[in-house]
Design a protein around this motif. Structure first.
Motif, PDB file in Angstrom:
ATOM      1  N   LYS A 191       0.836  -1.210   0.000  1.00  0.00           N
ATOM      2  CA  LYS A 191       0.000   0.000   0.000  1.00  0.00           C
ATOM      3  C   LYS A 191       0.866   1.255   0.000  1.00  0.00           C
ATOM      4  N   ILE A 192       1.914   1.220   0.805  1.00  0.00           N
ATOM      5  CA  ILE A 192       2.796   2.386   0.898  1.00  0.00           C
ATOM      6  C   ILE A 192       3.507   2.611  -0.435  1.00  0.00           C
ATOM      7  N   LYS A 193       3.992   1.531  -1.059  1.00  0.00           N
ATOM      8  CA  LYS A 193       4.715   1.658  -2.328  1.00  0.00           C
ATOM      9  C   LYS A 193       3.851   2.276  -3.423  1.00  0.00           C
ATOM     10  N   ARG A 194       2.549   2.022  -3.377  1.00  0.00           N
ATOM     11  CA  ARG A 194       1.656   2.616  -4.383  1.00  0.00           C
ATOM     12  C   ARG A 194       1.615   4.140  -4.262  1.00  0.00           C
ATOM     13  N   ARG A 195       1.838   4.641  -3.061  1.00  0.00           N
ATOM     14  CA  ARG A 195       1.779   6.090  -2.823  1.00  0.00           C
ATOM     15  C   ARG A 195       3.169   6.730  -2.776  1.00  0.00           C
ATOM     16  N   SER A 196       4.147   5.966  -2.285  1.00  0.00           N
ATOM     17  CA  SER A 196       5.522   6.480  -2.183  1.00  0.00           C
ATOM     18  C   SER A 196       6.487   5.313  -2.349  1.00  0.00           C
ATOM     19  N   ALA A 197       7.029   5.187  -3.543  1.00  0.00           N
ATOM     20  CA  ALA A 197       7.946   4.077  -3.825  1.00  0.00           C
ATOM     21  C   ALA A 197       9.167   4.112  -2.895  1.00  0.00           C
ATOM     22  N   SER A 198       9.671   5.309  -2.631  1.00  0.00           N
ATOM     23  CA  SER A 198      10.885   5.392  -1.807  1.00  0.00           C
ATOM     24  C   SER A 198      10.618   4.990  -0.356  1.00  0.00           C
ATOM     25  N   LEU A 199       9.507   5.418   0.212  1.00  0.00           N
ATOM     26  CA  LEU A 199       9.198   5.041   1.591  1.00  0.00           C
ATOM     27  C   LEU A 199       8.907   3.539   1.674  1.00  0.00           C
ATOM     28  N   GLY A 200       8.197   3.011   0.695  1.00  0.00           N
ATOM     29  CA  GLY A 200       7.925   1.576   0.668  1.00  0.00           C
ATOM     30  C   GLY A 200       9.201   0.761   0.569  1.00  0.00           C
TER      31      GLY A 200
END
Length: 115
Positions: free
Chosen positions: A29-38
């Protein structure tokens, strides 16, 4: 190996496995919104497991150092989840579920780094 030490190792394995299982869907879910944070969350989660595995070797004189790095990576996962929740990348329910598992893992890390 004493029974207590064996139990601690088993607890670590189960805690790490469970945290990786819970973090997987949240990480997606995080990667869909922020690849770097994911990616950062993914790397930190892998680091927990890898450092604990490397520090488990019976002839590894750096067990404490590996345990401390795993503890740092656990904290990094916690912080990444907080950032994701604050930015709206994950729901409060996602955060609560993942953080509950990480809380148990943080407790294990605290015990390992205080011996």
């Amino acid at each position: 190996m004493s029974g207590g030490r064996r139990s601690a190792i088993g607890g670590r394995r189960n805690g790490v496995r469970r945290s990786l299982e819970v973090l997987g869907p949240v990480e997606a879910k995080i990667k869909r919104r922020s690849a770097s944070l994911g990616k950062q969350l993914s790397e930190a989660a892998k680091s927990i497991s890898l450092n604990l595995g490397e520090g488990r070797r019976p002839h590894d004189g750096d067990r404490r150092r590996h345990d401390e790095m795993a503890a740092g990576s656990t904290s990094e996962c916690t912080t990444a989840l907080r950032v994701a929740r604050i930015r709206g990348y994950i729901t409060d329910a996602d955060h609560s579920k993942a953080d509950a598992v990480l809380d148990r893992l943080r407790g294990l890390m605290f015990g390992l780094t205080r011996r």
